[in-house]
Design an enzyme around this catalytic site. Structure first.
Site, short mmCIF file in Angstrom:
data_model
loop_
_atom_site.label_atom_id
_atom_site.label_comp_id
_atom_site.label_asym_id
_atom_site.label_seq_id
_atom_site.Cartn_x
_atom_site.Cartn_y
_atom_site.Cartn_z
N GLY A 31 0.82 -1.22 0.00
CA GLY A 31 0.00 0.00 0.00
C GLY A 31 0.85 1.26 0.00
O GLY A 31 2.03 1.21 -0.32
N LEU A 33 0.47 3.68 -2.10
CA LEU A 33 0.84 3.49 -3.50
C LEU A 33 1.37 4.77 -4.16
O LEU A 33 0.92 5.87 -3.85
CB LEU A 33 -0.37 2.97 -4.29
CG LEU A 33 -0.96 1.66 -3.77
CD1 LEU A 33 -2.12 1.23 -4.67
CD2 LEU A 33 0.09 0.55 -3.70
N HIS A 37 4.26 1.61 -8.07
CA HIS A 37 3.25 0.55 -7.98
C HIS A 37 2.32 0.58 -9.20
O HIS A 37 1.95 -0.45 -9.75
CB HIS A 37 2.38 0.74 -6.73
CG HIS A 37 3.14 0.67 -5.43
ND1 HIS A 37 3.34 1.77 -4.64
CD2 HIS A 37 3.73 -0.36 -4.79
CE1 HIS A 37 4.01 1.42 -3.55
NE2 HIS A 37 4.27 0.13 -3.62
N VAL A 176 10.74 3.20 -11.23
CA VAL A 176 10.15 4.51 -11.53
C VAL A 176 10.77 5.52 -10.56
O VAL A 176 10.85 5.26 -9.35
CB VAL A 176 8.61 4.48 -11.39
CG1 VAL A 176 8.02 5.86 -11.65
CG2 VAL A 176 8.02 3.46 -12.36
#
Ligand code: AMP
Length: 281
Positions: A31, A33, A37, A176
């Site tokens: 989580g 996020l 993700h 990322v």
């Protein structure tokens, strides 16, 4: 999008989709996020028919003095983000649903689990492989999507899947980054303004090593020494490790011939960040 808390319901949903001939993709997360993700979700949407994202802050992968209690949790925001991406199911079990009080079984990948982050976080990877095995058993995905950011984690999961003949394709997605190069991480939210600036040294040191490699340097010791110099210029950053290893075995590679993983972990105050780059890819 369906939010599922129970193992029985999750299993019923995935079994019925599979028997209807659908290919299932799983994106395991804790989580909080971010775009990292989301990139995994996009890859899963592109490669499978139905995507499940799990959100579970797994207690067994945190050490006793780590940030389990304060790890950021925001299920509502996370669900909104996943729904926008077209995720079909969010599996968010409570701790008691995933672990009974007399739970006694672990999945351990020996050797690899003691390398890189495993050295400074004893038991961490055992927690990861145990929970990922449980998720694979519950959801039975055809493919599961992990980030290159956790390079040791995916090496260990790839080993586990091979060793235990799990019928799951492991897909790895690129790191990322923020525009200035910092790898996205849920833990970046812990950083003060000063720490956020100093955190760039992780990426900078990797870029320095990549640059010297491009100029022909193949000696790992000399490359690591260069990286350490970068860290010396950031007094508030405490280097945990800077290593050059084989991306599959995580064993150090003194001389870089084939693909090598350059991995770094460092503390900014209590916040521990990791990053990596692959050379010779
Ligand atoms: P976490 O929620 O931190 O357990 O991460 C869940 C998954 O997202 C893992 O497979 C991570 O490797 C992946 N992930 C985390 N950060 C990034 C990032 N910056 N880029 C790509 N994948 C990421």
């Amino acid at each position: 999008m369906k939010l599922v808390h129970s193992i029985a319901e999750m299993r019923a949903l995935s079994r019925s989709a599979r028997s209807a001939g659908k290919r299932l993709g799983l994106v395991p997360t804790m989580g909080a996020l971010h775009e990292g993700h989301v990139s995994l979700v996009r890859a899963a949407k592109a490669k499978t028919d139905i995507v499940a994202a799990s959100i579970f802050v797994n207690p067994t992968q945190f050490g006793p003095n780590e940030d389990f209690a304060k790890y950021p949790r925001n299920l509502e925001n996370d669900c909104a983000r996943l729904e926008l991406q077209g995720v079909e199911w969010v599996f968010a079990p409570a701790t008691e649903e995933m672990y009974s009080s007399n739970s006694a079984t672990w999945v351990t990948v020996e050797g690899l689990s003691d390398r890189l982050c495993g050295k400074s976080r004893p038991g961490h990877f055992r927690g990861v492989t145990t929970v990922v095995s449980k998720l694979f058993h519950i959801i039975e995905p055809d493919a599961a999507f992990f980030g290159q950011k956790d390079a040791a984690q995916h090496a260990i999961i790839r080993r586990m899947v091979l060793d235990l003949n799990m019928p799951v394709a492991i897909e790895i997605c690129p790191i990322v980054r923020e525009p200035d190069g910092l790898a996205m991480s849920s833990r970046n939210a812990y950083l003060s303004v000063q720490e956020r600036k100093s955190a760039l040294v992780l990426h900078r040191s990797l870029m320095r090593v990549q640059d010297m490699f491009a100029r022909g340097e193949r000696n790992a010791e000399r490359l690591i020494a260069l990286a350490r110099k970068e860290f010396n210029s950031e007094s508030i950053v405490r280097l945990d490790y800077f290593e050059i290893v084989d991306p599959d075995t995580l064993e150090p590679t003194p001389c870089i011939n084939g693909r090598s993983l350059v991995a770094v972990a460092a503390f900014l105050g209590k916040t521990r960040l990791i990053d990596n780059v692959v050379l010779g890819a």
